[in-house]
Scaffold this active site. Structure first.
Site, PDB file in Angstrom:
ATOM      1  N   GLU A 137       0.833  -1.198   0.000  1.00 18.12           N
ATOM      2  CA  GLU A 137       0.000   0.000   0.000  1.00 18.12           C
ATOM      3  C   GLU A 137       0.869   1.250   0.000  1.00 18.12           C
ATOM      4  OE1 GLU A 137      -3.890  -1.884   2.287  1.00 18.12           O
ATOM      5  OE2 GLU A 137      -2.696  -0.355   3.324  1.00 18.12           O
ATOM      6  N   PRO A 138       0.306   2.381  -0.455  1.00 20.03           N
ATOM      7  CA  PRO A 138       1.094   3.613  -0.503  1.00 20.03           C
ATOM      8  C   PRO A 138       1.661   4.016   0.853  1.00 20.03           C
ATOM      9  CG  PRO A 138      -0.915   3.865  -1.776  1.00 20.03           C
ATOM     10  CD  PRO A 138      -1.030   2.553  -1.059  1.00 20.03           C
ATOM     11  N   PHE A 166       2.427  -0.379  -6.554  1.00 23.87           N
ATOM     12  CA  PHE A 166       3.529  -1.204  -7.074  1.00 23.87           C
ATOM     13  C   PHE A 166       3.049  -2.599  -7.475  1.00 23.87           C
ATOM     14  CE2 PHE A 166       6.010   1.273  -3.647  1.00 23.87           C
ATOM     15  CZ  PHE A 166       6.099   2.397  -4.451  1.00 23.87           C
ATOM     16  N   GLU A 251       7.839 -16.621  -3.296  1.00 22.80           N
ATOM     17  CA  GLU A 251       8.216 -15.377  -3.981  1.00 22.80           C
ATOM     18  C   GLU A 251       9.697 -15.073  -3.779  1.00 22.80           C
ATOM     19  OE1 GLU A 251       6.818 -10.675  -4.327  1.00 22.80           O
ATOM     20  OE2 GLU A 251       5.879 -11.993  -2.842  1.00 22.80           O
ATOM     21  N   ARG A 252      10.183 -15.310  -2.571  1.00 26.79           N
ATOM     22  CA  ARG A 252      11.596 -15.026  -2.296  1.00 26.79           C
ATOM     23  C   ARG A 252      12.518 -15.984  -3.023  1.00 26.79           C
ATOM     24  NH1 ARG A 252       9.794 -13.677   3.916  1.00 26.79           N
ATOM     25  NH2 ARG A 252       9.118 -11.554   3.412  1.00 26.79           N
ATOM     26  N   GLY A 372       9.399  -8.448  -2.547  1.00 30.80           N
ATOM     27  CA  GLY A 372       9.234  -9.692  -1.794  1.00 30.80           C
ATOM     28  C   GLY A 372       9.804  -9.656  -0.393  1.00 30.80           C
ATOM     29  N   THR A 374      12.389  -6.596   1.783  1.00 24.51           N
ATOM     30  CA  THR A 374      13.684  -5.939   1.593  1.00 24.51           C
ATOM     31  C   THR A 374      14.810  -6.721   2.263  1.00 24.51           C
ATOM     32  OG1 THR A 374      13.461  -4.635   3.610  1.00 24.51           O
ATOM     33  CG2 THR A 374      12.552  -3.678   1.590  1.00 24.51           C
ATOM     34  N   GLU A 376      16.697  -5.697   4.490  1.00 20.51           N
ATOM     35  CA  GLU A 376      16.644  -5.447   5.934  1.00 20.51           C
ATOM     36  C   GLU A 376      15.603  -6.330   6.621  1.00 20.51           C
ATOM     37  OE1 GLU A 376      18.586  -2.337   3.785  1.00 20.51           O
ATOM     38  OE2 GLU A 376      16.538  -3.120   3.535  1.00 20.51           O
TER      39      GLU A 376
END
Length: 386
Positions: A137-138, A166, A251-252, A372, A374, A376
Protein backbone atom coordinates in the site's frame (compact mmCIF):
# COMPACT_ATOMS: atom_id res chain seq x y z
CA UNK A 1 11.92 -40.31 14.40
CA UNK A 2 14.12 -37.91 12.41
CA UNK A 3 13.22 -35.95 9.30
CA UNK A 4 13.27 -38.01 6.13
CA UNK A 5 15.03 -36.11 3.40
CA UNK A 6 14.31 -36.60 -0.28
CA UNK A 7 17.00 -38.08 -2.51
CA UNK A 8 17.38 -34.76 -4.30
CA UNK A 9 17.73 -32.86 -1.05
CA UNK A 10 20.45 -35.30 0.04
CA UNK A 11 22.59 -35.83 -3.05
CA UNK A 12 21.87 -32.59 -4.90
CA UNK A 13 20.96 -34.21 -8.24
CA UNK A 14 18.74 -31.33 -9.12
CA UNK A 15 18.06 -31.63 -12.85
CA UNK A 16 17.21 -34.69 -14.96
CA UNK A 17 16.52 -35.27 -18.65
CA UNK A 18 12.88 -34.42 -18.00
CA UNK A 19 13.90 -31.02 -16.65
CA UNK A 20 16.13 -30.51 -19.68
CA UNK A 21 13.14 -31.14 -21.95
CA UNK A 22 11.20 -28.39 -20.19
CA UNK A 23 14.21 -26.11 -20.45
CA UNK A 24 14.46 -26.69 -24.21
CA UNK A 25 10.74 -26.09 -24.68
CA UNK A 26 10.86 -22.78 -22.81
CA UNK A 27 14.02 -21.75 -24.67
CA UNK A 28 12.28 -22.35 -28.00
CA UNK A 29 9.36 -20.19 -26.85
CA UNK A 30 11.66 -17.38 -25.69
CA UNK A 31 13.78 -17.50 -28.86
CA UNK A 32 10.72 -17.38 -31.13
CA UNK A 33 8.11 -15.35 -29.27
CA UNK A 34 10.09 -13.04 -26.99
CA UNK A 35 13.68 -12.20 -27.91
CA UNK A 36 12.94 -10.71 -31.35
CA UNK A 37 10.58 -8.19 -29.75
CA UNK A 38 11.93 -7.63 -26.24
CA UNK A 39 13.66 -4.31 -26.99
CA UNK A 40 10.44 -2.96 -28.48
CA UNK A 41 8.43 -4.16 -25.46
CA UNK A 42 10.90 -2.60 -23.06
CA UNK A 43 10.51 0.78 -24.73
CA UNK A 44 6.72 0.38 -24.79
CA UNK A 45 6.63 -0.47 -21.09
CA UNK A 46 4.53 -3.57 -21.68
CA UNK A 47 4.21 -6.66 -23.85
CA UNK A 48 1.21 -7.94 -25.84
CA UNK A 49 -1.53 -9.60 -23.87
CA UNK A 50 -1.57 -12.44 -26.42
CA UNK A 51 1.78 -13.65 -25.03
CA UNK A 52 -0.06 -14.94 -21.95
CA UNK A 53 -2.26 -17.08 -24.19
CA UNK A 54 0.69 -18.33 -26.21
CA UNK A 55 2.55 -19.24 -23.03
CA UNK A 56 -0.56 -20.94 -21.69
CA UNK A 57 -1.09 -22.91 -24.88
CA UNK A 58 2.42 -24.40 -24.81
CA UNK A 59 2.11 -25.20 -21.11
CA UNK A 60 4.61 -22.71 -19.68
CA UNK A 61 2.12 -21.01 -17.35
CA UNK A 62 0.97 -24.38 -16.02
CA UNK A 63 4.37 -25.75 -15.00
CA UNK A 64 4.12 -26.94 -11.41
CA UNK A 65 0.32 -26.60 -11.24
CA UNK A 66 -2.04 -29.56 -10.67
CA UNK A 67 -3.65 -31.49 -13.51
CA UNK A 68 -7.11 -30.47 -12.37
CA UNK A 69 -6.13 -26.82 -12.83
CA UNK A 70 -4.92 -27.45 -16.36
CA UNK A 71 -1.29 -27.52 -15.30
CA UNK A 72 1.64 -29.89 -15.52
CA UNK A 73 2.61 -31.06 -12.03
CA UNK A 74 6.22 -31.74 -11.19
CA UNK A 75 8.89 -30.98 -8.64
CA UNK A 76 10.19 -27.50 -7.96
CA UNK A 77 13.08 -27.87 -10.40
CA UNK A 78 10.73 -27.89 -13.38
CA UNK A 79 9.68 -24.40 -12.33
CA UNK A 80 13.29 -23.38 -11.77
CA UNK A 81 14.36 -24.64 -15.20
CA UNK A 82 11.52 -22.69 -16.82
CA UNK A 83 12.32 -19.56 -14.81
CA UNK A 84 15.99 -19.65 -15.76
CA UNK A 85 15.16 -19.89 -19.45
CA UNK A 86 12.56 -17.13 -19.26
CA UNK A 87 15.22 -14.90 -17.73
CA UNK A 88 17.29 -15.52 -20.87
CA UNK A 89 14.87 -13.10 -22.52
CA UNK A 90 17.11 -10.46 -20.96
CA UNK A 91 14.17 -8.66 -19.37
CA UNK A 92 13.32 -9.12 -15.71
CA UNK A 93 10.23 -7.02 -16.30
CA UNK A 94 8.88 -9.42 -18.89
CA UNK A 95 9.48 -12.38 -16.57
CA UNK A 96 7.81 -10.60 -13.65
CA UNK A 97 4.79 -9.65 -15.72
CA UNK A 98 4.29 -13.04 -17.36
CA UNK A 99 4.87 -14.74 -14.01
CA UNK A 100 2.58 -12.62 -11.85
CA UNK A 101 0.24 -15.63 -11.60
CA UNK A 102 2.90 -17.43 -9.56
CA UNK A 103 2.46 -15.05 -6.66
CA UNK A 104 -1.28 -14.50 -7.17
CA UNK A 105 -2.52 -18.09 -7.43
CA UNK A 106 -0.74 -20.05 -4.65
CA UNK A 107 -2.98 -18.67 -1.84
CA UNK A 108 -6.02 -19.84 -3.81
CA UNK A 109 -4.48 -23.24 -4.45
CA UNK A 110 -3.54 -23.71 -0.78
CA UNK A 111 -6.61 -22.29 0.93
CA UNK A 112 -9.31 -21.75 -1.68
CA UNK A 113 -12.40 -23.81 -2.40
CA UNK A 114 -12.76 -26.05 -5.43
CA UNK A 115 -15.17 -23.53 -6.93
CA UNK A 116 -12.62 -20.76 -6.48
CA UNK A 117 -9.90 -22.83 -8.14
CA UNK A 118 -12.08 -23.54 -11.17
CA UNK A 119 -13.06 -19.89 -11.49
CA UNK A 120 -9.82 -18.12 -10.60
CA UNK A 121 -6.97 -20.58 -11.29
CA UNK A 122 -7.83 -22.59 -14.39
CA UNK A 123 -8.42 -19.62 -16.75
CA UNK A 124 -5.18 -17.96 -15.62
CA UNK A 125 -3.10 -21.10 -16.16
CA UNK A 126 -4.65 -21.34 -19.63
CA UNK A 127 -3.58 -17.77 -20.38
CA UNK A 128 -7.15 -16.51 -20.76
CA UNK A 129 -7.02 -14.27 -17.70
CA UNK A 130 -4.26 -12.30 -15.96
CA UNK A 131 -3.82 -12.50 -12.19
CA UNK A 132 -1.88 -10.21 -9.87
CA UNK A 133 -1.05 -10.07 -6.18
CA UNK A 134 -2.01 -6.91 -4.29
CA UNK A 135 -0.40 -6.51 -0.88
CA UNK A 136 1.68 -3.30 -0.82
CA UNK A 137 0.00 0.00 0.00
CA UNK A 138 1.09 3.61 -0.50
CA UNK A 139 1.38 4.11 3.25
CA UNK A 140 3.56 1.07 3.93
CA UNK A 141 5.50 -1.55 2.06
CA UNK A 142 7.20 -4.06 4.35
CA UNK A 143 4.81 -3.36 7.24
CA UNK A 144 2.18 -5.82 6.00
CA UNK A 145 0.51 -6.32 9.38
CA UNK A 146 -0.64 -2.69 9.43
CA UNK A 147 -2.25 -2.51 6.00
CA UNK A 148 -5.16 -0.09 5.79
CA UNK A 149 -7.42 -1.27 2.93
CA UNK A 150 -10.70 -2.26 4.57
CA UNK A 151 -13.32 -4.87 3.71
CA UNK A 152 -16.51 -4.45 5.76
CA UNK A 153 -19.08 -7.25 5.72
CA UNK A 154 -22.47 -6.30 4.29
CA UNK A 155 -24.65 -9.37 3.92
CA UNK A 156 -23.25 -11.57 1.17
CA UNK A 157 -20.63 -9.00 0.19
CA UNK A 158 -17.63 -7.12 1.52
CA UNK A 159 -17.42 -3.38 0.87
CA UNK A 160 -13.78 -2.69 0.01
CA UNK A 161 -12.13 0.73 0.29
CA UNK A 162 -8.48 1.72 0.01
CA UNK A 163 -5.63 1.34 -2.44
CA UNK A 164 -2.63 -0.77 -3.40
CA UNK A 165 0.57 0.25 -5.16
CA UNK A 166 3.53 -1.20 -7.07
CA UNK A 167 1.27 -3.99 -8.36
CA UNK A 168 2.92 -6.08 -11.08
CA UNK A 169 0.49 -6.64 -13.98
CA UNK A 170 -1.75 -4.14 -12.19
CA UNK A 171 -2.88 -2.15 -15.20
CA UNK A 172 -4.45 -5.13 -16.98
CA UNK A 173 -5.04 -7.81 -14.36
CA UNK A 174 -8.47 -9.40 -14.63
CA UNK A 175 -8.30 -10.41 -10.96
CA UNK A 176 -6.15 -9.65 -7.97
CA UNK A 177 -5.45 -11.68 -4.87
CA UNK A 178 -5.82 -8.83 -2.42
CA UNK A 179 -4.95 -8.40 1.26
CA UNK A 180 -7.65 -6.49 3.16
CA UNK A 181 -8.47 -5.63 6.74
CA UNK A 182 -11.60 -7.40 7.92
CA UNK A 183 -10.87 -7.30 11.65
CA UNK A 184 -8.92 -5.56 14.37
CA UNK A 185 -5.59 -3.75 13.85
CA UNK A 186 -2.53 -5.93 13.37
CA UNK A 187 -1.84 -9.26 11.73
CA UNK A 188 -4.88 -10.98 13.23
CA UNK A 189 -7.35 -8.80 11.31
CA UNK A 190 -6.20 -9.47 7.74
CA UNK A 191 -8.04 -11.53 5.11
CA UNK A 192 -7.44 -12.39 1.46
CA UNK A 193 -10.04 -11.68 -1.23
CA UNK A 194 -10.11 -12.26 -4.96
CA UNK A 195 -11.29 -8.98 -6.49
CA UNK A 196 -12.16 -8.88 -10.18
CA UNK A 197 -11.20 -5.80 -12.16
CA UNK A 198 -14.70 -5.28 -13.58
CA UNK A 199 -16.09 -4.72 -10.07
CA UNK A 200 -17.78 -1.28 -9.84
CA UNK A 201 -15.55 1.09 -7.86
CA UNK A 202 -12.34 -0.68 -8.95
CA UNK A 203 -9.92 1.54 -10.88
CA UNK A 204 -6.26 1.64 -11.81
CA UNK A 205 -3.69 4.35 -12.36
CA UNK A 206 -1.74 4.91 -15.53
CA UNK A 207 1.35 2.64 -15.63
CA UNK A 208 3.97 3.65 -13.09
CA UNK A 209 7.34 4.59 -14.61
CA UNK A 210 10.17 2.66 -13.00
CA UNK A 211 13.96 2.62 -12.98
CA UNK A 212 13.96 -0.95 -14.32
CA UNK A 213 11.60 -3.79 -15.21
CA UNK A 214 10.23 -1.56 -17.97
CA UNK A 215 8.35 -4.35 -19.76
CA UNK A 216 6.33 -5.05 -16.61
CA UNK A 217 3.18 -2.96 -16.36
CA UNK A 218 2.97 -1.73 -12.78
CA UNK A 219 0.09 0.23 -11.30
CA UNK A 220 -1.68 1.63 -8.30
CA UNK A 221 -5.15 0.17 -7.73
CA UNK A 222 -8.03 2.01 -6.04
CA UNK A 223 -11.14 0.64 -4.34
CA UNK A 224 -14.15 2.90 -3.83
CA UNK A 225 -17.00 0.98 -2.18
CA UNK A 226 -16.24 -2.16 -4.22
CA UNK A 227 -18.81 -4.85 -3.49
CA UNK A 228 -16.96 -8.17 -3.48
CA UNK A 229 -18.88 -11.43 -2.92
CA UNK A 230 -18.13 -13.20 0.36
CA UNK A 231 -17.65 -16.30 -1.80
CA UNK A 232 -14.37 -14.67 -2.98
CA UNK A 233 -12.86 -14.91 0.52
CA UNK A 234 -9.79 -17.17 0.41
CA UNK A 235 -9.77 -19.46 3.42
CA UNK A 236 -11.01 -18.18 6.75
CA UNK A 237 -11.70 -14.58 7.64
CA UNK A 238 -8.86 -12.86 9.55
CA UNK A 239 -6.41 -15.63 8.65
CA UNK A 240 -4.97 -13.90 5.60
CA UNK A 241 -1.69 -12.87 7.20
CA UNK A 242 -0.65 -16.51 7.42
CA UNK A 243 -1.48 -16.99 3.73
CA UNK A 244 0.74 -13.99 2.92
CA UNK A 245 3.62 -15.40 4.93
CA UNK A 246 3.26 -18.79 3.20
CA UNK A 247 3.33 -17.04 -0.14
CA UNK A 248 6.49 -15.11 0.62
CA UNK A 249 8.63 -18.25 0.72
CA UNK A 250 7.92 -19.02 -2.93
CA UNK A 251 8.22 -15.38 -3.98
CA UNK A 252 11.60 -15.03 -2.30
CA UNK A 253 12.87 -18.17 -3.97
CA UNK A 254 11.75 -16.78 -7.34
CA UNK A 255 13.57 -13.52 -6.68
CA UNK A 256 16.73 -15.41 -5.75
CA UNK A 257 16.51 -17.21 -9.11
CA UNK A 258 16.02 -13.92 -10.92
CA UNK A 259 19.01 -12.48 -9.07
CA UNK A 260 21.50 -15.22 -9.87
CA UNK A 261 20.31 -15.34 -13.49
CA UNK A 262 20.72 -11.56 -13.77
CA UNK A 263 24.26 -12.01 -12.45
CA UNK A 264 24.88 -14.99 -14.72
CA UNK A 265 23.97 -13.05 -17.85
CA UNK A 266 25.95 -9.98 -16.76
CA UNK A 267 29.01 -12.17 -16.21
CA UNK A 268 28.60 -13.83 -19.62
CA UNK A 269 28.33 -10.45 -21.33
CA UNK A 270 31.38 -9.17 -19.48
CA UNK A 271 33.44 -12.25 -20.27
CA UNK A 272 32.61 -12.10 -24.00
CA UNK A 273 33.35 -8.37 -24.15
CA UNK A 274 36.65 -8.75 -22.29
CA UNK A 275 37.84 -11.33 -24.84
CA UNK A 276 37.21 -8.95 -27.74
CA UNK A 277 37.86 -5.46 -26.41
CA UNK A 278 41.42 -4.26 -26.88
CA UNK A 279 43.26 -1.68 -24.81
CA UNK A 280 46.95 -0.82 -24.74
CA UNK A 281 47.69 -3.40 -27.41
CA UNK A 282 45.94 -6.44 -25.94
CA UNK A 283 42.49 -7.72 -25.04
CA UNK A 284 41.10 -6.96 -21.61
CA UNK A 285 41.57 -10.60 -20.64
CA UNK A 286 45.27 -10.04 -21.22
CA UNK A 287 45.31 -8.09 -17.96
CA UNK A 288 45.49 -10.03 -14.72
CA UNK A 289 43.14 -7.62 -12.97
CA UNK A 290 40.44 -8.36 -15.55
CA UNK A 291 40.91 -12.10 -15.36
CA UNK A 292 40.70 -12.04 -11.58
CA UNK A 293 37.60 -9.85 -11.69
CA UNK A 294 35.92 -12.35 -14.01
CA UNK A 295 36.96 -15.21 -11.72
CA UNK A 296 35.37 -13.45 -8.73
CA UNK A 297 32.17 -12.85 -10.70
CA UNK A 298 31.96 -16.46 -11.86
CA UNK A 299 32.59 -17.77 -8.34
CA UNK A 300 29.88 -15.64 -6.79
CA UNK A 301 27.34 -16.67 -9.44
CA UNK A 302 28.07 -20.37 -8.98
CA UNK A 303 27.77 -20.19 -5.20
CA UNK A 304 24.50 -18.22 -5.41
CA UNK A 305 23.03 -20.77 -7.82
CA UNK A 306 24.12 -23.81 -5.84
CA UNK A 307 22.84 -22.45 -2.54
CA UNK A 308 19.50 -21.44 -4.04
CA UNK A 309 19.11 -24.89 -5.60
CA UNK A 310 19.94 -26.51 -2.27
CA UNK A 311 17.28 -24.46 -0.50
CA UNK A 312 14.78 -25.28 -3.27
CA UNK A 313 15.47 -29.00 -2.87
CA UNK A 314 14.75 -28.80 0.84
CA UNK A 315 11.55 -26.84 0.23
CA UNK A 316 10.52 -29.55 -2.24
CA UNK A 317 11.24 -32.15 0.44
CA UNK A 318 8.80 -30.40 2.79
CA UNK A 319 11.46 -28.95 5.07
CA UNK A 320 10.82 -25.49 6.54
CA UNK A 321 13.22 -23.05 4.86
CA UNK A 322 12.03 -19.65 6.05
CA UNK A 323 15.48 -18.69 7.32
CA UNK A 324 17.40 -20.33 4.46
CA UNK A 325 15.27 -18.86 1.66
CA UNK A 326 15.73 -15.42 3.22
CA UNK A 327 19.48 -16.04 3.20
CA UNK A 328 19.32 -17.26 -0.40
CA UNK A 329 17.47 -14.15 -1.51
CA UNK A 330 19.85 -11.79 0.27
CA UNK A 331 22.97 -13.56 -0.95
CA UNK A 332 21.81 -13.88 -4.56
CA UNK A 333 20.78 -10.22 -4.60
CA UNK A 334 24.13 -9.12 -3.17
CA UNK A 335 25.86 -11.20 -5.86
CA UNK A 336 23.73 -9.59 -8.55
CA UNK A 337 24.50 -6.14 -7.12
CA UNK A 338 28.23 -6.84 -7.35
CA UNK A 339 28.31 -8.64 -10.70
CA UNK A 340 26.07 -6.20 -12.59
CA UNK A 341 28.12 -3.30 -11.21
CA UNK A 342 31.41 -4.91 -12.24
CA UNK A 343 30.04 -5.84 -15.67
CA UNK A 344 29.07 -2.25 -16.42
CA UNK A 345 32.42 -1.08 -15.07
CA UNK A 346 34.26 -3.49 -17.35
CA UNK A 347 32.29 -2.27 -20.37
CA UNK A 348 33.21 1.29 -19.47
CA UNK A 349 31.17 3.97 -21.25
CA UNK A 350 29.52 1.37 -23.47
CA UNK A 351 28.04 -0.27 -20.38
CA UNK A 352 26.19 2.96 -19.64
CA UNK A 353 24.56 3.03 -23.07
CA UNK A 354 21.02 1.96 -23.83
CA UNK A 355 21.03 -1.05 -26.12
CA UNK A 356 23.61 -2.92 -24.11
CA UNK A 357 22.21 -5.87 -22.19
CA UNK A 358 24.43 -5.12 -19.18
CA UNK A 359 22.84 -1.68 -18.90
CA UNK A 360 19.36 -3.22 -18.65
CA UNK A 361 20.53 -5.93 -16.24
CA UNK A 362 22.06 -3.24 -14.03
CA UNK A 363 18.75 -1.36 -13.87
CA UNK A 364 16.58 -4.44 -13.51
CA UNK A 365 18.73 -5.75 -10.69
CA UNK A 366 17.91 -2.91 -8.32
CA UNK A 367 14.37 -4.02 -7.50
CA UNK A 368 15.37 -7.56 -6.53
CA UNK A 369 16.62 -6.65 -3.05
CA UNK A 370 13.44 -4.61 -2.44
CA UNK A 371 10.63 -6.77 -3.79
CA UNK A 372 9.23 -9.69 -1.79
CA UNK A 373 10.74 -8.32 1.41
CA UNK A 374 13.68 -5.94 1.59
CA UNK A 375 17.21 -6.99 2.52
CA UNK A 376 16.64 -5.45 5.93
CA UNK A 377 13.44 -7.40 6.52
CA UNK A 378 15.20 -10.60 5.45
CA UNK A 379 17.92 -9.92 8.02
CA UNK A 380 15.32 -9.44 10.75
CA UNK A 381 13.71 -12.77 9.84
CA UNK A 382 17.08 -14.52 9.81
CA UNK A 383 18.13 -13.01 13.13
CA UNK A 384 14.97 -14.29 14.84
CA UNK A 385 15.55 -17.83 13.56
CA UNK A 386 19.27 -18.14 14.28
Amino acid sequence: MGIKYSTRADCQQYFTKAHDMVRRSVKEFVDKEVKPFIDEWEEAGTFPREIYKKAGDVGILGIGYPDECGGTPGDIFFTIAASEELMRSGSGGFVAGLGSLNIALPPILRRGSEEQKKKFVNPVVAGDRIAALAITEPGGGSDVSNLATTAVRDGDHYIVNGSKTFITSGTRADQITCAVRTGDPGAQGISMLVIESDTPGYSVSTPLKKTGWWASDTAEIFFDDCRVPVSNLIGEENQGFYAIMENFQGERLSLAIMAYMTAQMAFEEAQAYAKERKAFGKTLTGFQITRHKLVDMATLVEVAKEYTWRVAARIDAGIDQIKAVSMAKNFACSVSDRVTYDAVQLFGGYGYMRGQLVERLYRDNRILSIGGGTTEIMKEIISKLM
